[in-house]
Write a protein that holds these residues in place. Sequence first.
Motif, PDB file in Angstrom:
ATOM      1  N   ALA A 122      37.750  42.831  60.146  1.00 43.87           N
ATOM      2  CA  ALA A 122      37.858  44.189  59.615  1.00 43.87           C
ATOM      3  C   ALA A 122      36.484  44.858  59.552  1.00 43.87           C
ATOM      4  N   ALA A 147      33.725  54.751  57.574  1.00 40.24           N
ATOM      5  CA  ALA A 147      34.829  53.805  57.749  1.00 40.24           C
ATOM      6  C   ALA A 147      35.043  53.043  56.447  1.00 40.24           C
ATOM      7  N   LYS A 186      44.961  49.847  61.030  1.00 43.29           N
ATOM      8  CA  LYS A 186      43.801  50.656  61.385  1.00 43.29           C
ATOM      9  C   LYS A 186      44.192  52.130  61.407  1.00 43.29           C
ATOM     10  N   GLN A 187      43.302  52.951  60.888  1.00 43.70           N
ATOM     11  CA  GLN A 187      43.406  54.395  61.051  1.00 43.70           C
ATOM     12  C   GLN A 187      42.105  54.853  61.684  1.00 43.70           C
ATOM     13  N   ASN A 188      42.161  55.241  62.948  1.00 42.61           N
ATOM     14  CA  ASN A 188      40.946  55.623  63.656  1.00 42.61           C
ATOM     15  C   ASN A 188      40.213  56.757  62.952  1.00 42.61           C
ATOM     16  N   LYS A 203      33.303  50.995  65.233  1.00 42.73           N
ATOM     17  CA  LYS A 203      33.800  52.366  65.250  1.00 42.73           C
ATOM     18  C   LYS A 203      32.728  53.347  64.776  1.00 42.73           C
ATOM     19  N   VAL A 241      42.974  41.432  60.406  1.00 40.71           N
ATOM     20  CA  VAL A 241      43.131  42.883  60.342  1.00 40.71           C
ATOM     21  C   VAL A 241      44.624  43.209  60.277  1.00 40.71           C
ATOM     22  N   TRP A 279      35.433  45.802  63.020  1.00 42.14           N
ATOM     23  CA  TRP A 279      36.069  47.041  63.490  1.00 42.14           C
ATOM     24  C   TRP A 279      35.341  48.256  62.934  1.00 42.14           C
ATOM     25  N   GLY A 280      35.082  48.239  61.618  1.00 44.68           N
ATOM     26  CA  GLY A 280      34.388  49.359  61.003  1.00 44.68           C
ATOM     27  C   GLY A 280      33.004  49.564  61.578  1.00 44.68           C
ATOM     28  N   SER A 301      39.786  54.180  58.454  1.00 43.63           N
ATOM     29  CA  SER A 301      39.968  53.038  57.565  1.00 43.63           C
ATOM     30  C   SER A 301      40.585  51.859  58.312  1.00 43.63           C
ATOM     31  N   VAL A 302      40.267  50.671  57.815  1.00 45.16           N
ATOM     32  CA  VAL A 302      40.869  49.440  58.312  1.00 45.16           C
ATOM     33  C   VAL A 302      41.228  48.593  57.096  1.00 45.16           C
ATOM     34  N   TYR A 336      42.703  44.671  55.610  1.00 43.66           N
ATOM     35  CA  TYR A 336      42.680  43.269  56.016  1.00 43.66           C
ATOM     36  C   TYR A 336      43.192  42.368  54.906  1.00 43.66           C
TER      37      TYR A 336
END
Length: 364
Positions: free
Chosen positions: A250, A165, A222-224, A257, A219, A253-254, A212-213, A215
Amino acid sequence: MTKLPLLKKISELTRSKDGNFAMMAGILVPVLFMAGSFALDTTNTLSMKTRLQNAVDSAALATATRLYKEDNLSIADAKAFAADFLQGQVEEDKSAFSDFSISPAITITKVVDNGRTIWQVAIAVTGTHEATQMARLMGRDKLSVSVAGKSESGSASSQGSISMALVLDQSGSMDWTLDGQKKINVLKTAVFGLVQQFKKVDPKGDYIRLGSVSYNSAVTGKQNITWNIDSVRSFVGNLGATGGTDSTDAFKWGYHKINSPTETTEHNTRTGQEPERIIVFMTDGDNNHYSADTSTKLLCDKAKADGLTVYTVAFAAPDRGKKLLSYCADQPEHYFDAKNSQELIDAFKNIGEQTSEVVSRITQ
């Protein structure tokens, strides 16, 4: 006042009418030029050796991985690929050295061990460049260095998998100009290079998942995490730069994930492997509030406690931002302090090379 003996001698020498001073100057000046020329040649040669070693290691790594991934690739074609890859790696060095050239020797060996195919790629390179003018007057026209590297790539049982990520700063300061370019555009170039590296070592897209995320003060996008790593390139290519800075959400999130059971399931289904989980955390500034430093550090502690690999990249960042990133890296060598545009691109390239070794490793 009585002069010191040395000062007295110097004074007498400069007043001498016998030509002693001129004679000594005539002897010493060429010696000083020769010493300076020798120092410059030594510096250039050491620099060339470092660059060549990096290029050789990268070429061996990429070639070994491609041999494993492409069953129909002949040894002759693999050697040609290695030579082209190596030439591409040293292309930038042509401008750094006068009359620079390389002479590579590439050896590829196929080893079958208990039914497992292992490709061994060995590359030896001699690089030459033109010596300084003083050295040429002494009959030494060229300077050369030799380096060697070896990479080994095996069957799927020896392969590795990666889930990564990217946590990327797109705050307003990323719109500033550095080295003639906007910093956000330099970041895009660095990420594009990373994606390209991954596509070279994993051309079929079986071992690397990327997300990727972005910020600023929150945030922003986001790209899952996905097998389609080109989608990350597209995501980053559309980033702008605006707003303040708060890395907490951010990074969270990383972290979640990458640490998700989904990553284990995806890799187990594809290759039957447990992935190495990696976060790349980048900023060019300070968080707007000290509390964001504290909350981000707590998340970094969790990530490291869970065994995640955390790379951090400071991009011409102030001291507080650099301290945060240095703290968050899971190992000191995983922290990069990029002071200019080229160093940022080099940092992402270095991360790409290190993480690619999960798929194919340097053995010498």
